[in-house]
Design a protein around this motif. Structure first.
Motif, PDB file in Angstrom:
ATOM      1  N   UNK A 175       6.282  -0.449   5.247  1.00  0.00           N
ATOM      2  CA  UNK A 175       7.275   0.484   5.904  1.00  0.00           C
ATOM      3  C   UNK A 175       6.887   1.344   4.408  1.00  0.00           C
ATOM      4  N   UNK A 176       6.293   2.577   4.457  1.00  0.00           N
ATOM      5  CA  UNK A 176       6.211   3.586   2.944  1.00  0.00           C
ATOM      6  C   UNK A 176       6.990   3.531   2.414  1.00  0.00           C
ATOM      7  N   UNK A 177       7.263   3.640   0.786  1.00  0.00           N
ATOM      8  CA  UNK A 177       7.477   3.608  -0.040  1.00  0.00           C
ATOM      9  C   UNK A 177       7.304   4.644  -0.684  1.00  0.00           C
ATOM     10  N   UNK A 219      11.232  -4.661  18.870  1.00  0.00           N
ATOM     11  CA  UNK A 219      11.235  -4.737  20.263  1.00  0.00           C
ATOM     12  C   UNK A 219      11.135  -5.858  20.472  1.00  0.00           C
ATOM     13  N   UNK A 220      10.375  -6.101  22.441  1.00  0.00           N
ATOM     14  CA  UNK A 220      10.556  -8.186  22.687  1.00  0.00           C
ATOM     15  C   UNK A 220       9.167  -7.306  22.993  1.00  0.00           C
ATOM     16  N   UNK A 221       8.414  -6.127  22.856  1.00  0.00           N
ATOM     17  CA  UNK A 221       7.446  -5.867  23.283  1.00  0.00           C
ATOM     18  C   UNK A 221       6.810  -5.434  21.903  1.00  0.00           C
ATOM     19  N   UNK A 222       5.779  -6.176  22.004  1.00  0.00           N
ATOM     20  CA  UNK A 222       4.497  -6.052  20.598  1.00  0.00           C
ATOM     21  C   UNK A 222       3.085  -5.344  20.528  1.00  0.00           C
ATOM     22  N   UNK A 223       2.876  -3.903  20.231  1.00  0.00           N
ATOM     23  CA  UNK A 223       1.416  -3.601  20.377  1.00  0.00           C
ATOM     24  C   UNK A 223       0.829  -3.896  19.497  1.00  0.00           C
ATOM     25  N   UNK A 224      -0.908  -3.875  20.179  1.00  0.00           N
ATOM     26  CA  UNK A 224      -1.803  -4.532  19.099  1.00  0.00           C
ATOM     27  C   UNK A 224      -1.658  -4.790  17.619  1.00  0.00           C
ATOM     28  N   UNK A 225      -0.937  -3.250  17.342  1.00  0.00           N
ATOM     29  CA  UNK A 225      -1.000  -2.768  15.522  1.00  0.00           C
ATOM     30  C   UNK A 225      -0.023  -3.380  15.084  1.00  0.00           C
ATOM     31  N   UNK A 226       1.219  -3.703  15.984  1.00  0.00           N
ATOM     32  CA  UNK A 226       2.195  -4.581  15.375  1.00  0.00           C
ATOM     33  C   UNK A 226       1.885  -6.021  14.748  1.00  0.00           C
ATOM     34  N   UNK A 260       0.775  -1.262  -0.005  1.00  0.00           N
ATOM     35  CA  UNK A 260       0.016  -0.025  -0.152  1.00  0.00           C
ATOM     36  C   UNK A 260       0.952   1.339   0.157  1.00  0.00           C
ATOM     37  N   UNK A 261       2.293   0.719   0.365  1.00  0.00           N
ATOM     38  CA  UNK A 261       2.963   2.017   0.560  1.00  0.00           C
ATOM     39  C   UNK A 261       3.125   3.406   1.556  1.00  0.00           C
ATOM     40  N   UNK A 262       1.835   3.113   1.976  1.00  0.00           N
ATOM     41  CA  UNK A 262       1.236   3.984   2.969  1.00  0.00           C
ATOM     42  C   UNK A 262       1.993   3.956   5.187  1.00  0.00           C
ATOM     43  N   UNK A 263       3.018   2.942   4.958  1.00  0.00           N
ATOM     44  CA  UNK A 263       3.419   2.279   6.292  1.00  0.00           C
ATOM     45  C   UNK A 263       2.219   1.982   7.471  1.00  0.00           C
ATOM     46  N   UNK A 264       0.942   2.248   6.770  1.00  0.00           N
ATOM     47  CA  UNK A 264      -0.049   1.887   7.985  1.00  0.00           C
ATOM     48  C   UNK A 264      -0.962   1.248   7.910  1.00  0.00           C
ATOM     49  N   UNK A 265      -1.184   1.102   5.962  1.00  0.00           N
ATOM     50  CA  UNK A 265      -2.102   0.128   5.890  1.00  0.00           C
ATOM     51  C   UNK A 265      -1.645  -1.740   5.422  1.00  0.00           C
ATOM     52  N   UNK A 323      14.067   1.028  11.675  1.00  0.00           N
ATOM     53  CA  UNK A 323      12.828   1.111  10.904  1.00  0.00           C
ATOM     54  C   UNK A 323      12.293   0.295  10.087  1.00  0.00           C
ATOM     55  N   UNK A 324      13.132  -1.450  10.246  1.00  0.00           N
ATOM     56  CA  UNK A 324      12.930  -2.297   9.674  1.00  0.00           C
ATOM     57  C   UNK A 324      11.779  -2.786   8.693  1.00  0.00           C
ATOM     58  N   UNK A 325      11.884  -3.596   7.677  1.00  0.00           N
ATOM     59  CA  UNK A 325      10.325  -3.767   7.189  1.00  0.00           C
ATOM     60  C   UNK A 325      10.549  -4.998   8.007  1.00  0.00           C
ATOM     61  N   UNK A 326      11.520  -6.287   8.197  1.00  0.00           N
ATOM     62  CA  UNK A 326      11.096  -7.212   9.014  1.00  0.00           C
ATOM     63  C   UNK A 326      10.278  -7.207   9.577  1.00  0.00           C
ATOM     64  N   UNK A 327       9.894  -6.207  10.472  1.00  0.00           N
ATOM     65  CA  UNK A 327       9.351  -6.295  11.666  1.00  0.00           C
ATOM     66  C   UNK A 327       8.010  -4.689  11.582  1.00  0.00           C
ATOM     67  N   UNK A 328       7.454  -3.969  10.863  1.00  0.00           N
ATOM     68  CA  UNK A 328       6.733  -3.412  10.358  1.00  0.00           C
ATOM     69  C   UNK A 328       6.388  -3.511   9.360  1.00  0.00           C
TER      70      UNK A 328
END
Length: 664
Positions: free
Chosen positions: A529-531, A259-266, A213-218, A522-527
């Motif tokens: 990313x907006x490209x 991070x060892x702690x993930x939020x609900x959105x992670x 999606x490129x926006x880093x959120x969706x 801000x590695x894409x392995x864990x989140x």
């Protein structure tokens, strides 16, 4: 000849890998050149053949064929046989004394010395009678020729009769039906695996579909990913590699930046495979369905792009396997399941299989079914995650079994580990291998390493797929040197090897590191990313020109033709490639300095080019589309961070009936 045994020696057979333990690698459409030293005591005339057949898959196994070997001098012999189709071939060498030609050689020397050859003619007659018996079921006319000659040679010797015995035509017919009771065959039978062309030539682009999606959120889907295909095609890549697309576990899920702690959105790491929604044969629900994946594969094919899938044999603690097959996993003395570790790193979200434990047979069979499942979905290329942390015996078993059914399946080994382990993985069947290129920056170390992996014996089994970056690795050079570093590393990867790849964002010069580490911030392995594909300072057009040069120049499709040449500047690397038939020749100069212009005097390899010192020829520099005429042994080049590489297609002139023209 029943009571006699042969005494021919066959040694130094090439190519062969570890005494025939493993198959050497080639590409379908090529031929395999086989060489050996073959000799025998005395002065016998020898005959040798290469015996070969396609041996895979078993139900299509062909009969043995033979191709004559030719003597090269000093007891060296050589022959080629064609690898027309993708698959496994067997080959060996058989050699024997040509008794009749040996006899004629001795007969002539005795006649020249004035010796009585009555007994020798009787000996020759017996040989011809044996050859006639062997010829009779095959060719009646040849059998008659041999029989008639044998009858004549049992008559009292005359000059005319000796001439008949020594006639080359008779020796040719007799040698067509040899007595192979004294033949020796090289053991064991050797193997060569002929991969399809994509094994040797391809440009890979690594892409996370969840960021489509490129926006880093969706969270992206396979349908969203299809919108990227024109972009990837426009860059000139023909393989799109997807990290794991399976459900991701929730237990010990990693948050942003590991991070060892993930939020609900992670979203977690895609390599923590398996959840209530399924395991290695399922797709992440947020990406779509299995049918959506198949549609994505077909859409990619319509753009001339092949989909490569990550094969990561590891599990989240939530993987269905953990409950259904607890016997497949290792546990600590307290009964808890062991998580993956590579001290000081620890992967709390991943558990590993007990690869060599008592349940290994059912485990291995299930993991084989994972590959076959994705083959059924249209995948023919797998990038294998960390194969060096699993038993090498398993990979040898798996790859052979898969390729017996599907010889077109390719496996890329992602093993940044000890050299002998990397090479062992290649030997047991991995089609391509990641390399140390990622950390080679200077002229001497680049030349030494690339010469090692692109020349025999290593190139007989190891194909280096060069990556300047991966989601795991952001080399120090790319962290602070700007677009010049990205250009020069891409040029090296794309032209030193015929297979290379880059991780999404390289073309945008993404180089923000975690402080003090070779890892992305801000590695894409864990989140997600907006490209921004239009980010200022991107080198998209330059990458597209580079890949276009690769595509249009067959010399750059070759892997083992790489040769390095002299440059008087330690910051300029100079090398070339050419096709075996010489119809395509490319010279490349790359600056290793991302900060400042570099000038170099290049010593042209005239002998390698087949050119004379006074010959004029045309070169076409493909990155700037400029043409020049070169003459002599030296050329001056200036390279800059904006244009750190020159890629010249060499066109030599030839004389025709009416005028001069040039050929590539």
């Amino acid at each position: 000849m029943k009571d006699r045994i042969g005494s021919v020696f066959i040694e130094g057979v090439k190519p062969q890998l570890d005494g025939g333990r493993h198959a050497v690698k080639r590409v379908a459409g090529e031929s395999l050149t086989v060489r050996a030293d073959i000799f025998k005591e005395g002065h016998d005339v020898l005959v040798a053949v290469v015996r070969w057949r396609q041996a895979s898959p078993q139900e299509q196994q062909t009969d043995w064929r033979e191709v004559p070997m030719r003597p090269l001098g000093n007891d060296a012999w050589e022959a080629e046989f064609p690898l027309a189709r993708n698959g496994r071939y067997q080959y060996t060498i058989e050699a024997w004394p040509d008794l009749f030609r040996t006899w004629t050689s001795e007969l002539k020397r005795k006649v020249d010395a004035g010796r009585d050859v009555r007994s020798e003619l009787l000996e020759g007659a017996a040989m011809l009678e044996g050859a006639a018996a062997r010829a009779r079921p095959v060719d009646a006319a040849d059998a008659r020729v041999l029989t008639e000659a044998a009858v004549r040679m049992r008559q009292p010797p005359t000059p005319d009769l000796v001439a008949v015995a020594l006639a080359p035509e008779l020796a040719t017919v007799a040698s067509t039906y040899p007595d192979r009771a004294l033949a020796r065959r090289h053991e064991p039978e050797l193997e060569v695996f002929a991969d399809r062309l994509k094994a040797r030539f391809g440009a890979w682009y690594e892409f996370f579909p969840r960021s489509a999606k490129r926006d880093g959120r969706t969270h992206g889907t396979f349908q969203d990913s299809e919108a990227w295909l024109p972009y990837i095609q426009g860059l000139g890549f023909d393989v799109i590699y997807l990290p794991p697309i399976h459900p991701i576990g929730r237990t010990a899920r990693k948050g942003k930046n590991n991070s060892l702690k993930a939020g609900p959105e992670d979203v977690g790491s895609p390599w923590a495979i398996g959840a209530a929604e399924g395991g290695h044969k399922a797709v992440h629900p947020s990406l779509g369905t299995l049918a959506d994946f198949r549609h994505f594969v077909q859409a990619a094919q319509s753009y001339g792009i092949e989909v490569a899938l990550d094969l990561a044999y590891q599990c989240s603690p939530d993987h269905p396997y953990v409950k259904e097959h607890p016997e497949w996993f290792q546990r600590r003395p307290d009964g808890t399941i062991k998580t993956a570790e590579n001290p000081p790193k620890r992967y709390e979200d991943i558990v590993n299989f007990d690869w060599m434990g008592p349940a290994r047979e059912s485990l291995w069979t299930e993991l084989e079914s994972v590959v076959l499942h994705w083959v059924q979905q249209g995948v023919r290329t797998f990038r294998v995650d960390n194969p060096h942390t699993k038993p090498i015996q398993f990979w040898e078993w798996l790859i052979r079994r898969v390729q017996e059914r599907h010889p077109d399946v390719l496996f890329l080994s992602e093993a940044f580990t000890r050299p002998k382990v990397m090479k062992a993985l290649a030997k047991v069947g991995f089609t391509q291998s990641y390399t140390y290129f990622t950390w080679r920056n200077f002229k001497g170390e680049l030349q030494e390493y690339l010469e090692e992996i692109t020349q025999p014996p290593v190139s007989d089994y190891f194909r280096g797929n060069l990556w300047p970056n991966t989601p795991d690795i952001l080399p120090e050079l790319l962290q602070n040197a700007g677009p010049g570093a990205f250009r020069l590393r891409a040029a090296l990867a794309a032209t030193l090897s015929s297979v290379y790849g880059m991780y999404c964002g390289f073309e945008l010069c993404e180089g923000r590191p975690l402080p003090g580490k070779e890892e992305y911030l801000d590695s894409e392995k864990y989140q997600l990313v907006a490209w921004d594909a239009d980010r200022p300072g991107n080198i998209r057009d330059w990458i597209a020109r580079l890949n276009h040069a690769r595509l249009t120049q067959p010399a750059l499709h070759t892997y083992d033709s790489l040769r390095f040449f002299e440059s008087d500047n330690e910051r300029v690397l100079f090398y070339g490639k050419r096709t075996p038939d010489g119809t395509s020749t490319v010279l490349v100069a790359v600056s290793l300095d991302p900060y400042a212009p570099q000038e170099a005097l290049l010593r042209l390899p005239l002998e390698w080019l087949g050119a004379n010192a006074d010959e004029t020829y045309q070169v076409h520099e493909l990155m700037t589309d400029q043409r020049s005429l070169w003459q002599g042994s030296d050329v001056q080049v200036r390279l800059t961070p904006e244009q750190p590489a020159a890629v010249w297609a060499v066109y030599r002139f030839r004389r025709t009936e009416h005028a001069f023209d040039y050929y590539e």
